[in-house]
Design a protein around this motif. Structure first.
Motif, PDB file in Angstrom:
ATOM      1  N   GLY A  22       1.895  18.346  -7.494  1.00 22.65           N
ATOM      2  CA  GLY A  22       1.197  17.282  -8.209  1.00 22.65           C
ATOM      3  C   GLY A  22       2.032  16.043  -8.410  1.00 22.65           C
ATOM      4  O   GLY A  22       1.548  15.057  -8.965  1.00 22.65           O
ATOM      5  N   LYS A  23       3.264  16.029  -7.935  1.00 19.67           N
ATOM      6  CA  LYS A  23       4.133  14.878  -8.188  1.00 19.67           C
ATOM      7  C   LYS A  23       3.641  13.622  -7.468  1.00 19.67           C
ATOM      8  O   LYS A  23       3.652  12.533  -8.046  1.00 19.67           O
ATOM      9  N   THR A  24       3.175  13.792  -6.223  1.00 20.70           N
ATOM     10  CA  THR A  24       2.686  12.620  -5.493  1.00 20.70           C
ATOM     11  C   THR A  24       1.398  12.088  -6.112  1.00 20.70           C
ATOM     12  O   THR A  24       1.183  10.880  -6.178  1.00 20.70           O
ATOM     13  N   THR A  25       0.564  12.987  -6.604  1.00 23.40           N
ATOM     14  CA  THR A  25      -0.661  12.552  -7.275  1.00 23.40           C
ATOM     15  C   THR A  25      -0.317  11.721  -8.509  1.00 23.40           C
ATOM     16  O   THR A  25      -0.968  10.702  -8.781  1.00 23.40           O
ATOM     17  N   MET A  26       0.694  12.141  -9.248  1.00 20.87           N
ATOM     18  CA  MET A  26       1.131  11.373 -10.420  1.00 20.87           C
ATOM     19  C   MET A  26       1.489   9.949 -10.014  1.00 20.87           C
ATOM     20  O   MET A  26       1.102   8.970 -10.650  1.00 20.87           O
ATOM     21  N   LEU A  27       2.240   9.852  -8.916  1.00 23.92           N
ATOM     22  CA  LEU A  27       2.661   8.542  -8.442  1.00 23.92           C
ATOM     23  C   LEU A  27       1.458   7.702  -8.014  1.00 23.92           C
ATOM     24  O   LEU A  27       1.368   6.512  -8.309  1.00 23.92           O
ATOM     25  N   ARG A  28       0.500   8.347  -7.337  1.00 25.08           N
ATOM     26  CA  ARG A  28      -0.686   7.613  -6.885  1.00 25.08           C
ATOM     27  C   ARG A  28      -1.573   7.195  -8.055  1.00 25.08           C
ATOM     28  O   ARG A  28      -2.274   6.191  -7.976  1.00 25.08           O
ATOM     29  N   LEU A  29      -1.518   7.976  -9.128  1.00 22.11           N
ATOM     30  CA  LEU A  29      -2.251   7.584 -10.337  1.00 22.11           C
ATOM     31  C   LEU A  29      -1.606   6.340 -10.950  1.00 22.11           C
ATOM     32  O   LEU A  29      -2.286   5.444 -11.450  1.00 22.11           O
ATOM     33  N   ALA A  30      -0.291   6.290 -10.890  1.00 22.77           N
ATOM     34  CA  ALA A  30       0.408   5.120 -11.436  1.00 22.77           C
ATOM     35  C   ALA A  30       0.150   3.896 -10.571  1.00 22.77           C
ATOM     36  O   ALA A  30       0.015   2.776 -11.066  1.00 22.77           O
ATOM     37  N   ALA A  31       0.058   4.104  -9.228  1.00 29.31           N
ATOM     38  CA  ALA A  31      -0.145   2.979  -8.318  1.00 29.31           C
ATOM     39  C   ALA A  31      -1.589   2.487  -8.337  1.00 29.31           C
ATOM     40  O   ALA A  31      -1.860   1.335  -8.021  1.00 29.31           O
ATOM     41  N   GLY A  32      -2.518   3.382  -8.692  1.00 25.55           N
ATOM     42  CA  GLY A  32      -3.932   3.014  -8.697  1.00 25.55           C
ATOM     43  C   GLY A  32      -4.669   3.448  -7.454  1.00 25.55           C
ATOM     44  O   GLY A  32      -5.819   3.061  -7.257  1.00 25.55           O
ATOM     45  N   PHE A  33      -4.027   4.261  -6.591  1.00 21.76           N
ATOM     46  CA  PHE A  33      -4.726   4.764  -5.406  1.00 21.76           C
ATOM     47  C   PHE A  33      -5.658   5.897  -5.785  1.00 21.76           C
ATOM     48  O   PHE A  33      -6.570   6.245  -5.044  1.00 21.76           O
ATOM     49  N   GLU A  34      -5.379   6.523  -6.914  1.00 24.13           N
ATOM     50  CA  GLU A  34      -6.274   7.545  -7.436  1.00 24.13           C
ATOM     51  C   GLU A  34      -6.546   7.188  -8.895  1.00 24.13           C
ATOM     52  O   GLU A  34      -5.723   6.541  -9.542  1.00 24.13           O
ATOM     53  N   TYR A  35      -7.701   7.624  -9.366  1.00 26.01           N
ATOM     54  CA  TYR A  35      -8.010   7.420 -10.774  1.00 26.01           C
ATOM     55  C   TYR A  35      -8.122   8.782 -11.433  1.00 26.01           C
ATOM     56  O   TYR A  35      -8.670   9.708 -10.838  1.00 26.01           O
ATOM     57  N   PRO A  36      -7.580   8.938 -12.644  1.00 22.82           N
ATOM     58  CA  PRO A  36      -7.598  10.257 -13.276  1.00 22.82           C
ATOM     59  C   PRO A  36      -9.006  10.653 -13.693  1.00 22.82           C
ATOM     60  O   PRO A  36      -9.841   9.799 -13.987  1.00 22.82           O
ATOM     61  N   ASP A  37      -9.272  11.958 -13.696  1.00 19.28           N
ATOM     62  CA  ASP A  37     -10.560  12.451 -14.183  1.00 19.28           C
ATOM     63  C   ASP A  37     -10.628  12.259 -15.694  1.00 19.28           C
ATOM     64  O   ASP A  37     -11.647  11.852 -16.241  1.00 19.28           O
ATOM     65  N   THR A  38      -9.520  12.596 -16.349  1.00 19.96           N
ATOM     66  CA  THR A  38      -9.438  12.353 -17.786  1.00 19.96           C
ATOM     67  C   THR A  38      -8.043  11.831 -18.083  1.00 19.96           C
ATOM     68  O   THR A  38      -7.135  11.965 -17.269  1.00 19.96           O
ATOM     69  N   GLY A  39      -7.892  11.232 -19.262  1.00 19.12           N
ATOM     70  CA  GLY A  39      -6.586  10.729 -19.669  1.00 19.12           C
ATOM     71  C   GLY A  39      -6.393   9.271 -19.337  1.00 19.12           C
ATOM     72  O   GLY A  39      -7.263   8.633 -18.741  1.00 19.12           O
ATOM     73  N   GLN A  40      -5.245   8.744 -19.742  1.00 14.08           N
ATOM     74  CA  GLN A  40      -4.984   7.317 -19.561  1.00 14.08           C
ATOM     75  C   GLN A  40      -3.611   7.082 -18.956  1.00 14.08           C
ATOM     76  O   GLN A  40      -2.700   7.887 -19.142  1.00 14.08           O
ATOM     77  N   VAL A  41      -3.491   5.957 -18.268  1.00 13.43           N
ATOM     78  CA  VAL A  41      -2.191   5.499 -17.801  1.00 13.43           C
ATOM     79  C   VAL A  41      -1.913   4.180 -18.511  1.00 13.43           C
ATOM     80  O   VAL A  41      -2.742   3.269 -18.491  1.00 13.43           O
ATOM     81  N   ILE A  42      -0.759   4.094 -19.194  1.00 15.81           N
ATOM     82  CA  ILE A  42      -0.421   2.912 -19.985  1.00 15.81           C
ATOM     83  C   ILE A  42       0.819   2.271 -19.388  1.00 15.81           C
ATOM     84  O   ILE A  42       1.796   2.963 -19.109  1.00 15.81           O
ATOM     85  N   LEU A  43       0.747   0.967 -19.152  1.00 15.53           N
ATOM     86  CA  LEU A  43       1.932   0.261 -18.663  1.00 15.53           C
ATOM     87  C   LEU A  43       2.246  -0.884 -19.619  1.00 15.53           C
ATOM     88  O   LEU A  43       1.403  -1.752 -19.836  1.00 15.53           O
ATOM     89  N   ASP A  44       3.421  -0.855 -20.189  1.00 18.34           N
ATOM     90  CA  ASP A  44       3.867  -1.908 -21.089  1.00 18.34           C
ATOM     91  C   ASP A  44       2.821  -2.174 -22.184  1.00 18.34           C
ATOM     92  O   ASP A  44       2.481  -3.320 -22.476  1.00 18.34           O
ATOM     93  N   GLY A  45       2.294  -1.095 -22.727  1.00 22.33           N
ATOM     94  CA  GLY A  45       1.354  -1.230 -23.832  1.00 22.33           C
ATOM     95  C   GLY A  45      -0.082  -1.482 -23.441  1.00 22.33           C
ATOM     96  O   GLY A  45      -0.969  -1.430 -24.285  1.00 22.33           O
ATOM     97  N   ALA A  46      -0.349  -1.752 -22.136  1.00 23.31           N
ATOM     98  CA  ALA A  46      -1.726  -2.042 -21.738  1.00 23.31           C
ATOM     99  C   ALA A  46      -2.301  -0.853 -20.975  1.00 23.31           C
ATOM    100  O   ALA A  46      -1.605  -0.220 -20.181  1.00 23.31           O
ATOM    101  N   ASP A  47      -3.562  -0.574 -21.206  1.00 20.66           N
ATOM    102  CA  ASP A  47      -4.215   0.523 -20.513  1.00 20.66           C
ATOM    103  C   ASP A  47      -4.563   0.074 -19.087  1.00 20.66           C
ATOM    104  O   ASP A  47      -5.366  -0.842 -18.902  1.00 20.66           O
ATOM    105  N   ILE A  48      -3.947   0.682 -18.099  1.00 19.56           N
ATOM    106  CA  ILE A  48      -4.220   0.279 -16.709  1.00 19.56           C
ATOM    107  C   ILE A  48      -4.999   1.363 -15.962  1.00 19.56           C
ATOM    108  O   ILE A  48      -5.136   1.303 -14.744  1.00 19.56           O
ATOM    109  N   THR A  49      -5.536   2.319 -16.710  1.00 18.52           N
ATOM    110  CA  THR A  49      -6.194   3.473 -16.077  1.00 18.52           C
ATOM    111  C   THR A  49      -7.218   3.064 -15.020  1.00 18.52           C
ATOM    112  O   THR A  49      -7.261   3.625 -13.940  1.00 18.52           O
ATOM    113  N   ASP A  50      -8.036   2.065 -15.328  1.00 18.13           N
ATOM    114  CA  ASP A  50      -9.127   1.702 -14.422  1.00 18.13           C
ATOM    115  C   ASP A  50      -8.812   0.499 -13.537  1.00 18.13           C
ATOM    116  O   ASP A  50      -9.669   0.045 -12.776  1.00 18.13           O
ATOM    117  N   LEU A  51      -7.583  -0.010 -13.638  1.00 14.00           N
ATOM    118  CA  LEU A  51      -7.232  -1.207 -12.878  1.00 14.00           C
ATOM    119  C   LEU A  51      -7.037  -0.842 -11.402  1.00 14.00           C
ATOM    120  O   LEU A  51      -6.457   0.182 -11.082  1.00 14.00           O
TER     121      LEU A  51
END
Lengths: 257, 390, 288
Positions: free
Chosen positions: B42-71
């Motif tokens: 699952g490590k590559t999936t984590m990275l792709r979630l951070a890059a935005g190539f995949e979107y999580p089913d649940t949960g959030q990705v936060i960068l510098d205080g801003a929610d970038i989950t759907d960006l």
């Protein structure tokens, strides 16, 4: 392990089989004899005659016109089809879409010809260059789409991701990465569409109207009712033209690399 | 310091496979952070979630205080180094590096100065006109780095960037990556299955398995005090000995009965109670071996054993010894070659000993991990996992 | 979700042109063929009003049945000859060095840049009573002076093979190229004779290429029209000729439609068979 010579012999025999009719045809185009009965000396008379057949030139012009238009339109539609098939490969719509694009490739030409004829007759569209153009676009779309799709599938998927990652939106990715990388595929697809259109007889024959003769239709009626040596000469000219075109396009694609 | 890039309870499923399973993880600003684990963890999936190539089913990705989950990826201030480099084949080195700035519609002069600066950073000024297929693996790698860095990302994501390089080049690029990280000072999220890379580069490492995080910590913490048997087995070699806690020694240690060895002393950081079944893990290099019986000492475990197998490895020798029916792996460093010392041989009677602090207890051992445990070879000369050590 | 709906919009936008065009000019016309087969013809060469089974009923006619049977055996025979010739060629091309490979592939493709009609015409000239082959054969006494090489089913098979052979060589070659030839050595090593190794290891190994190759000849051969029209004569007529006669000679479009339905079904049959067989054989791949 000693290898059998048999496959080599078959290959050579088949190559001979492939070339024999064409070579005889070319040789005969320079034969002064009106019939194929024997060699009666070298002559360019059939080529000279050809230049005084206005109908051939009119047919050639029609063919070029249709091929150019059909290539342009089918290139656009076929490429969008390939992009859709590639990008959204997993969706249900695309599975149907793929079937729809693929089937015209396996359906015998005569079926496409007759069904289009039925459509045009029922819809009351007058048969002519326009109906030929519509028919040609229809079968060229599938060939263009498959050529471009093959090229797309060779891509490293992460290249598109890399473009997005670097800040390119959908349009910028398409314009700056997808299309330039697709260019060889587009050229190949375009050439294929152009050749198929120029060459097509069966479908064209069904949807052509009076006065909309294309080169293959003209050749057909010459085969049926005309003089063989004229066809020999015409075939030789077409052969030389195709050769130069293909050789040029290959040199072009090689120098791009 | 607060978290800079944060995953909050993130899950992602692909069909039947739960690639990421409720992971929460925080990465600090400027940190070199590694996700380490076997393939499919699952490590590559984590990275792709951070890059935005995949979107999580649940949960959030936060960068510098801003929610970038759907960006979408092009709107995130993160950039990726791909495993295949993914250089644009139709563009030359210069144009590849300039890509991000061109897409951002920066002025011509800006682009020129910044690309030149990047070319200097990766020392490829004289290769600017070459196409990617004219470059070596290491050069492609450097162009990929420059192309990603020119966008001044807040986080640089690296997906097994050294996997495609040969060993020599990998070592050089390792040093180079480290230098670049020091120079640009941005946050690196590094994905790898190679513990050597992770150990040598990272400030912190998260060890992943089956979509979950097993342990987060500095390289030394992960190696010295693995929290689970998976981590202990995945990072380096270890012996797993099954036993039961029989009593407490002072307040920090306990006695463990292993096979019929009565009182093995072990540091009790997990506050085990007597009667608790445990696995005792001892790294091979923490066990001493000698022909002579060592002196008794407080917290020292001393056990007699017989040498069954040995492999000479140059700087070290690996022994498999049998004691009380158990096979134990021991790694011995060669300090000096004593001409008068009689070397240890097959079937010799020896003593092995280790300090109570050098073993650690694990309360969980899953059958899944078994393939990762370096099992002693059945016969001498069988190839074995050569787990690189830091 | 917003993101997903945006994806959907994008997908439909990109798919629209081809979906629209092919629906209008491929699906709808095919449906028209089925509909018009149930319509009466009108005396002006158009389509009358009302519905009728007459067109379909008239298909059960000894003349049509004979033509259908001929169409089938000509297609089967052509496909068989193509496979027999293409397999050794594909094998040879896969084993020859890269330079020769390119050269031979080129040689195989080049003749087919010429127009389809011209290739058929070239054969008409060759097989002509005044042509080279006829003279050579008659001179050697293999055939009598009255035997006609042209205008029979044999000529149709010959020219069909000539036309479609490259399309069988290429898929077989592509499959052979991926074949691991060490398997043949392994088979020989285990005691198989050369032909045994070829039949039991090589042929199964290129199965997919062979199936594709068969379909590449068999299906277009079923729909042949120009080849029998130019070299077939009355004794070489196929369904395609009948369809064309109904269209161009009697101008009976409903009758032509009914014949087309027969052709559509006979083309679908082998395609569906292959798809079903493949799905049964390799389940996981069929998901693609």
């Amino acid at each position: 392990m000693r290898r059998s010579r048999f496959p080599f012999i078959v290959t050579m025999a088949v190559l001979f089989f492939f070339y024999l009719p064409i070579i005889i045809l070319i040789v005969n185009s320079f034969n002064a004899s009106r019939f194929e009965s024997g060699w009666q000396g070298f002559s360019l008379m059939w080529y000279k005659r050809l230049f005084h057949e206005p109908e051939i030139w009119r047919a050639a012009r029609n063919s070029l016109l249709i091929a150019a238009a059909a290539t342009a339109v089918s290139l656009v539609i076929g490429t969008t089809a390939a992009i859709a098939l590639h990008r959204f490969a997993r969706s249900r719509l695309q599975r149907f879409h793929f079937g729809l694009v693929y089937t015209p490739l396996v359906v015998p030409e005569i079926l496409m010809g007759i069904s289009l004829l039925m459509l045009f007759v029922t819809a009351g569209v007058e048969l002519g260059l326009f109906t030929i153009f519509l028919a040609h676009v229809t079968f060229c779309i599938s060939f263009v789409a498959m050529t471009v799709l093959a090229r797309l599938q060779d891509f490293d998927e992460s290249i598109v991701e890399a473009a997005q990652d670097l800040g390119a939106g959908w349009w910028a990715t398409t314009r700056r990465v997808l299309l330039p990388m697709l260019l060889p595929g587009l050229i190949a697809g375009g050439l294929l569409a152009f050749t198929l259109s120029i060459d097509d007889f069966v479908i064209t024959f069904f949807v052509a109207g009076p006065g909309s003769t294309t080169l293959p239709i003209r050749v057909y009626s010459m085969i049926k009712y005309g003089s063989p040596p004229l066809i020999n000469a015409l075939s030789t000219i077409l052969l030389v033209l195709t050769f130069t075109a293909v050789a040029a396009s290959q040199r072009l694609s090689r120098s791009r690399h | 310091m607060s978290e800079f890039l944060e995953f909050r309870n993130v899950s992602k499923r692909f069909g039947a496979i739960q690639a990421v399973d409720g992971v929460s993880l925080g990465i600090k600003k400027g940190e070199f952070f590694s996700l380490l684990g076997p393939s499919g963890c699952g490590k590559t999936t984590m990275l792709r979630l951070a890059a935005g190539f995949e979107y999580p089913d649940t949960g959030q990705v936060i960068l510098d205080g801003a929610d970038i989950t759907d960006l979408s990826p092009n709107k995130r201030k993160v950039n990726t180094i791909f495993q295949s480099y993914a250089l644009f084949p139709h563009l030359n080195v210069w144009e590849n590096i300039a890509f991000g700035l061109r897409v951002a519609k920066r002025s011509k002069r800006d682009i020129e100065t910044e690309v030149e600066a990047m070319l200097r950073l990766i020392r490829m000024g004289d290769q600017a006109g070459k196409k990617p297929d004219q470059l070596s693996g290491g050069q492609k790698q450097r162009v990929a780095i420059a192309r990603a860095l020119i966008n001044k990302p807040q986080v640089l994501l690296l997906d097994e960037p050294l996997a495609a390089l040969d060993l020599k080049l990998r070592q050089r690029m390792l040093i180079e990556l480290d230098m670049i990280h020091d120079q640009v000072g941005i946050t690196f999220l590094y994905v790898t299955h190679d513990q050597g890379e992770a150990m040598s580069l990272s400030d912190r490492i998260a060890v992943m398995d089956s979509g979950r995080i097993e342990q987060v910590g500095s390289p030394a913490e992960i190696y010295e005090t693995p929290r689970t048997s998976f981590v202990a087995a995945f990072i380096g070699d270890t012996n797993f000995l099954e036993g039961e806690v029989t009593g407490l020694v002072e307040s920090e240690y306990c006695q463990v009965k292993i096979a019929d060895i009565p009182g093995v002393i072990c540091f009790n950081d997990k506050s085990m109670k007597p009667g608790n079944p445990v696995y005792l893990s001892i790294r091979p290099e923490k066990i001493h071996i000698s022909r002579d019986r060592p002196e008794e000492s407080r917290l020292r475990n001393i056990v007699p054993a017989v040498v069954e197998d040995m492999i000479y490895l140059g700087s070290t020798t690996k022994y498999w010894v049998r004691t009380h029916g158990l096979r134990v792996q021991v790694l011995r460093q060669h300090f000096r070659f004593f001409l008068d010392e009689k070397p240890i041989r097959w079937n010799d009677d020896v003593w092995i000993w280790w300090h109570g602090d050098d073993g650690f207890m694990l309360d969980r051992y899953r059958a899944v991990d078994e393939h990762l445990v370096a099992l002693p070879p059945r016969k001498v000369g069988e190839p074995e996992d050569n787990n690189e050590k830091p | 979700m917003k993101r997903e709906s945006r994806q959907k919009v994008r997908e439909s936008l990109v798919s629209f042109p081809s979906l629209f065009w092919l629906s209008l000019f491929f699906i709808v016309p095919t449906l028209f063929v089925f509909a018009i087969a149930l319509k009466p013809a009108n005396p002006y060469g158009g389509i009358g009003s009302g519905w009728t089974w007459d067109n379909l009923r008239s298909l059960v006619n000894p003349n049509y049945l004979a033509v259908a049977w001929r169409t089938l055996w000509i297609s089967v025979l052509s496909a068989a000859v193509c496979i027999v010739l293409a397999t050794p060629i594909g094998y040879y091309l896969a084993r020859v060095t890269a330079r020769w490979k390119g050269f031979f592939l080129m040689l195989i493709i080049v003749p087919f840049w010429t127009n389809f009609l011209i290739r058929i015409f070239a054969w008409k000239v060759l097989l002509h009573p005044e042509g080279a082959i006829k003279k050579a054969l008659a001179f050697s006494g293999l055939i009598g002076p009255q035997t006609s090489l042209l205008y029979n089913a044999g000529a149709v098979v010959l020219v069909t093979v000539y036309t479609f052979l490259p399309f069988t060589i290429l898929p077989i070659y592509a499959a052979a190229e991926k074949f691991d030839f060490q398997l043949l050595e392994a088979a020989r090593d285990l005691g198989a004779k050369r032909l045994q190794a070829f039949a039991k290891v090589f042929l199964p190994g290129i199965r997919r290429g062979l199936i594709t190759a068969v379909l590449f000849v068999f299906i277009p051969a079923l729909g042949s029209y120009v080849i029998p029209d130019i070299v077939g004569g009355p004794s070489g007529e196929m369904i395609g000729n009948k369809i064309a006669q109904r269209v161009f000679v009697d101008r009976n479009l409903p009758q032509a439609s009914a014949l087309s339905i027969v052709l559509i079904l006979s083309v679908l049959a082998p395609l569906v068979t292959v798809l079903v067989l493949q799905r049964k054989r390799d389940k996981p791949e069929s998901l693609l």
